[in-house]
Design an enzyme around this catalytic site. Structure first.
Site, PDB file in Angstrom:
ATOM      1  N   SER A   8      -4.617  54.398 -76.044  1.00  0.00           N
ATOM      2  CA  SER A   8      -3.289  54.299 -75.958  1.00  0.00           C
ATOM      3  C   SER A   8      -2.322  55.391 -76.622  1.00  0.00           C
ATOM      4  O   SER A   8      -2.209  55.908 -77.579  1.00  0.00           O
ATOM      5  CB  SER A   8      -2.732  52.874 -76.905  1.00  0.00           C
ATOM      6  OG  SER A   8      -1.313  52.727 -76.775  1.00  0.00           O
ATOM      7  N   HIS A  33      -3.831  54.291 -71.567  1.00  0.00           N
ATOM      8  CA  HIS A  33      -3.062  52.940 -71.756  1.00  0.00           C
ATOM      9  C   HIS A  33      -1.729  53.425 -72.265  1.00  0.00           C
ATOM     10  O   HIS A  33      -1.517  54.109 -73.067  1.00  0.00           O
ATOM     11  CB  HIS A  33      -3.848  52.138 -72.717  1.00  0.00           C
ATOM     12  CG  HIS A  33      -3.292  50.704 -72.896  1.00  0.00           C
ATOM     13  ND1 HIS A  33      -3.402  49.658 -72.203  1.00  0.00           N
ATOM     14  CD2 HIS A  33      -2.265  50.469 -73.859  1.00  0.00           C
ATOM     15  CE1 HIS A  33      -2.602  48.736 -72.453  1.00  0.00           C
ATOM     16  NE2 HIS A  33      -1.938  48.963 -73.462  1.00  0.00           N
ATOM     17  N   ASP A  35       1.995  52.158 -73.146  1.00  0.00           N
ATOM     18  CA  ASP A  35       2.845  50.906 -73.506  1.00  0.00           C
ATOM     19  C   ASP A  35       4.290  50.900 -73.216  1.00  0.00           C
ATOM     20  O   ASP A  35       4.827  51.768 -73.686  1.00  0.00           O
ATOM     21  CB  ASP A  35       2.641  50.513 -74.770  1.00  0.00           C
ATOM     22  CG  ASP A  35       1.306  50.224 -75.203  1.00  0.00           C
ATOM     23  OD1 ASP A  35       0.767  49.172 -74.660  1.00  0.00           O
ATOM     24  OD2 ASP A  35       0.378  50.954 -76.049  1.00  0.00           O
ATOM     25  N   MET A  37       7.737  49.136 -73.935  1.00  0.00           N
ATOM     26  CA  MET A  37       8.380  48.224 -74.532  1.00  0.00           C
ATOM     27  C   MET A  37      10.111  48.342 -74.297  1.00  0.00           C
ATOM     28  O   MET A  37      10.521  49.415 -74.566  1.00  0.00           O
ATOM     29  CB  MET A  37       8.093  48.376 -76.133  1.00  0.00           C
ATOM     30  CG  MET A  37       6.711  48.488 -76.332  1.00  0.00           C
ATOM     31  SD  MET A  37       6.361  48.695 -78.016  1.00  0.00           S
ATOM     32  CE  MET A  37       4.568  48.831 -77.992  1.00  0.00           C
ATOM     33  N   HIS A  66       1.054  48.945 -69.465  1.00  0.00           N
ATOM     34  CA  HIS A  66       1.227  47.462 -69.868  1.00  0.00           C
ATOM     35  C   HIS A  66       2.865  47.454 -70.242  1.00  0.00           C
ATOM     36  O   HIS A  66       3.222  48.069 -71.177  1.00  0.00           O
ATOM     37  CB  HIS A  66       0.422  47.396 -71.353  1.00  0.00           C
ATOM     38  CG  HIS A  66       0.651  46.329 -72.251  1.00  0.00           C
ATOM     39  ND1 HIS A  66       0.148  46.434 -73.581  1.00  0.00           N
ATOM     40  CD2 HIS A  66       1.231  45.212 -71.819  1.00  0.00           C
ATOM     41  CE1 HIS A  66       0.451  45.136 -73.971  1.00  0.00           C
ATOM     42  NE2 HIS A  66       1.046  44.367 -73.000  1.00  0.00           N
ATOM     43  N   MET A  68       5.814  45.619 -71.815  1.00  0.00           N
ATOM     44  CA  MET A  68       6.440  44.713 -72.803  1.00  0.00           C
ATOM     45  C   MET A  68       7.575  44.430 -72.459  1.00  0.00           C
ATOM     46  O   MET A  68       8.657  44.809 -73.174  1.00  0.00           O
ATOM     47  CB  MET A  68       5.718  44.970 -74.087  1.00  0.00           C
ATOM     48  CG  MET A  68       4.414  44.565 -74.394  1.00  0.00           C
ATOM     49  SD  MET A  68       3.754  45.838 -75.757  1.00  0.00           S
ATOM     50  CE  MET A  68       3.182  47.248 -74.877  1.00  0.00           C
ATOM     51  N   MET A 137      -4.133  40.027 -75.706  1.00  0.00           N
ATOM     52  CA  MET A 137      -3.398  40.819 -76.917  1.00  0.00           C
ATOM     53  C   MET A 137      -4.225  40.098 -78.276  1.00  0.00           C
ATOM     54  O   MET A 137      -4.098  39.202 -78.509  1.00  0.00           O
ATOM     55  CB  MET A 137      -2.068  40.540 -76.872  1.00  0.00           C
ATOM     56  CG  MET A 137      -1.162  41.173 -76.102  1.00  0.00           C
ATOM     57  SD  MET A 137      -1.346  42.655 -75.731  1.00  0.00           S
ATOM     58  CE  MET A 137      -1.092  43.604 -77.234  1.00  0.00           C
ATOM     59  N   GLY A 142       4.059  45.062 -79.725  1.00  0.00           N
ATOM     60  CA  GLY A 142       5.264  45.635 -80.307  1.00  0.00           C
ATOM     61  C   GLY A 142       4.983  46.859 -81.007  1.00  0.00           C
ATOM     62  O   GLY A 142       5.863  47.924 -81.131  1.00  0.00           O
ATOM     63  N   PHE A 143       3.835  46.933 -81.819  1.00  0.00           N
ATOM     64  CA  PHE A 143       3.323  48.143 -82.467  1.00  0.00           C
ATOM     65  C   PHE A 143       1.953  48.425 -82.524  1.00  0.00           C
ATOM     66  O   PHE A 143       1.184  47.605 -82.183  1.00  0.00           O
ATOM     67  CB  PHE A 143       3.925  47.938 -84.067  1.00  0.00           C
ATOM     68  CG  PHE A 143       5.247  47.325 -84.080  1.00  0.00           C
ATOM     69  CD1 PHE A 143       6.252  48.356 -84.262  1.00  0.00           C
ATOM     70  CD2 PHE A 143       5.572  45.965 -84.124  1.00  0.00           C
ATOM     71  CE1 PHE A 143       7.518  47.979 -84.378  1.00  0.00           C
ATOM     72  CE2 PHE A 143       7.013  45.666 -84.296  1.00  0.00           C
ATOM     73  CZ  PHE A 143       7.856  46.815 -84.185  1.00  0.00           C
ATOM     74  N   GLY A 144       1.638  49.749 -82.791  1.00  0.00           N
ATOM     75  CA  GLY A 144       0.409  50.095 -82.756  1.00  0.00           C
ATOM     76  C   GLY A 144       0.058  50.019 -84.355  1.00  0.00           C
ATOM     77  O   GLY A 144       0.767  49.916 -85.121  1.00  0.00           O
ATOM     78  N   GLY A 145      -1.432  50.121 -84.556  1.00  0.00           N
ATOM     79  CA  GLY A 145      -1.867  50.176 -86.027  1.00  0.00           C
ATOM     80  C   GLY A 145      -1.752  49.031 -86.623  1.00  0.00           C
ATOM     81  O   GLY A 145      -1.627  48.746 -87.761  1.00  0.00           O
ATOM     82  N   ASP A 175      -6.541  44.426 -76.322  1.00  0.00           N
ATOM     83  CA  ASP A 175      -5.495  45.306 -76.754  1.00  0.00           C
ATOM     84  C   ASP A 175      -4.768  45.142 -78.027  1.00  0.00           C
ATOM     85  O   ASP A 175      -4.214  44.099 -78.485  1.00  0.00           O
ATOM     86  CB  ASP A 175      -4.397  45.318 -75.659  1.00  0.00           C
ATOM     87  CG  ASP A 175      -3.416  46.404 -75.927  1.00  0.00           C
ATOM     88  OD1 ASP A 175      -3.466  47.364 -76.845  1.00  0.00           O
ATOM     89  OD2 ASP A 175      -2.195  46.412 -75.365  1.00  0.00           O
ATOM     90  N   GLY A 176      -5.219  45.923 -79.069  1.00  0.00           N
ATOM     91  CA  GLY A 176      -4.768  45.792 -80.491  1.00  0.00           C
ATOM     92  C   GLY A 176      -5.726  45.702 -81.499  1.00  0.00           C
ATOM     93  O   GLY A 176      -6.757  44.773 -81.693  1.00  0.00           O
ATOM     94  N   GLY A 177      -5.718  46.697 -82.478  1.00  0.00           N
ATOM     95  CA  GLY A 177      -6.686  46.510 -83.830  1.00  0.00           C
ATOM     96  C   GLY A 177      -8.218  46.795 -83.301  1.00  0.00           C
ATOM     97  O   GLY A 177      -9.071  46.363 -84.201  1.00  0.00           O
ATOM     98  N   GLY A 197      -5.529  52.536 -79.972  1.00  0.00           N
ATOM     99  CA  GLY A 197      -4.401  53.535 -80.084  1.00  0.00           C
ATOM    100  C   GLY A 197      -4.730  54.458 -81.796  1.00  0.00           C
ATOM    101  O   GLY A 197      -5.229  55.253 -81.832  1.00  0.00           O
TER     102      GLY A 197
HETATM  103  C1  DX5 Z   1       0.718  46.936 -79.016  1.00  0.00           C
HETATM  104  C2  DX5 Z   1       0.414  47.761 -77.742  1.00  0.00           C
HETATM  105  C3  DX5 Z   1      -0.962  48.566 -77.867  1.00  0.00           C
HETATM  106  C4  DX5 Z   1      -1.193  49.450 -79.142  1.00  0.00           C
HETATM  107  C5  DX5 Z   1      -2.525  49.273 -79.560  1.00  0.00           C
HETATM  108  O1  DX5 Z   1       1.791  46.449 -78.617  1.00  0.00           O
HETATM  109  O2  DX5 Z   1       0.205  46.798 -76.695  1.00  0.00           O
HETATM  110  O3  DX5 Z   1      -1.405  49.150 -76.920  1.00  0.00           O
HETATM  111  O4  DX5 Z   1      -0.839  50.726 -78.828  1.00  0.00           O
HETATM  112  O5  DX5 Z   1      -2.754  50.132 -80.737  1.00  0.00           O
HETATM  113  P1  DX5 Z   1      -3.644  49.940 -81.772  1.00  0.00           P
HETATM  114  O6  DX5 Z   1      -5.116  49.919 -81.057  1.00  0.00           O
HETATM  115  O7  DX5 Z   1      -3.537  51.062 -82.887  1.00  0.00           O
HETATM  116  O8  DX5 Z   1      -3.508  48.402 -82.293  1.00  0.00           O
HETATM  117 ZN    ZN Z   2      -0.628  47.728 -74.894  1.00  0.00          ZN
END
Ligand code: DX5
Ligand code: ZN
Length: 215
Positions: A8, A33, A35, A37, A66, A68, A137, A142-145, A175-177, A197
């Site tokens: 990501s 990937h 994102d 937003m 993706h 959002m 999801m 909304g956020f990475g990490g 997608d996510g974590g 990501g």
């Molecule tokens: C979250 C995004 C994800 C995000 C994943 O809203 O859709 O694609 O970048 O990041 P990680 O892998 O850090 O959770």
């Molecule tokens: Zn995403």
């Protein structure tokens, strides 16, 4: 089919975007990937077309975009022009999801549907045969990490069963974590595409981390 890895870009260093894109180009990753937003559908704003076009300029692998955003149908042509290969809209952002899926496909893109942690897989019962990819999801978008939500494993199993029941060719993306501790279990449950990501970009050797996720 061997599983795919989609790093990501949200976690990349935007001051060194070309460098990070080239890292992914040279790695074993399969997709980018991306994102998008809007600050309305999710409580964050990422980036828009100028950045996406810069990514397209350097990326040598398909762009998995993706969205959002609310009312994604307004922008389908623009994302096609910006180089999207897979375009995912959120189930929760589409009043006429079937129409949105057909719209994406009519533009020659793969149609993805992203589904929030609170939404049941059963909501895809009537569209799964038309969908090319379901983005499950595993965090609230909304956020990475963020921290991986544990009930994702069961959702992936339920989705796999739904796909088989309807003879759908939809891929399952997580997608996510996603990290080196949970990716194997996700694959065992039926995942086809892993987005990563923070796990990739915060590691000391991103290429080696991508390689590890590919095993
Ligand atoms: C979250 C995004 C994800 C995000 C994943 O809203 O859709 O694609 O970048 O990041 P990680 O892998 O850090 O959770
Ligand atoms: Zn995403």
């Amino acid at each position: 089919m061997p599983h795919l890895i989609a790093p990501s870009i949200l976690s990349a260093d935007f001051a060194n975007l070309e460098r990070d894109i080239n890292m992914i180009n040279e790695s074993e990753a399969d997709w980018f990937h991306v994102d998008i937003m809007d600050g309305v559908f999710v409580p964050n704003i990422s980036f828009g077309f100028p950045v996406l076009k810069a990514i397209q300029k350097h990326a040598k692998k398909p762009l998995d975009v993706h969205l959002m955003i609310v009312d994604p149908d307004r922008y389908v042509t623009a994302f096609k022009d910006a180089g999207a290969h897979v375009l995912s809209v959120h189930l929760e952002a589409c009043t006429h999801l079937h129409r949105s899926i057909q719209n994406i496909k009519s533009h020659g893109m793969k149609a993805g549907v992203a589904i929030n942690p609170h939404s049941s897989i059963s909501l895809l019962e009537n569209t799964i045969a038309d969908i090319d990819l379901v983005c499950v999801m595993s965090v609230n978008p909304g956020f990475g990490g963020q921290k991986f939500i544990q009930n994702t494993y069961q959702k992936v199993k339920d989705l796999k069963a739904l796909i088989q029941k309807h003879n759908s060719s939809a891929l399952i993306e997580i997608d996510g974590g996603v990290d080196l501790n949970n990716y194997k279990q996700l694959l065992e449950c039926g995942a086809d595409v892993l987005v990563a990501g923070n796990t990739v970009f915060s590691s000391t050797n991103p290429k080696a981390t991508i390689q590890a996720l590919k095993k």
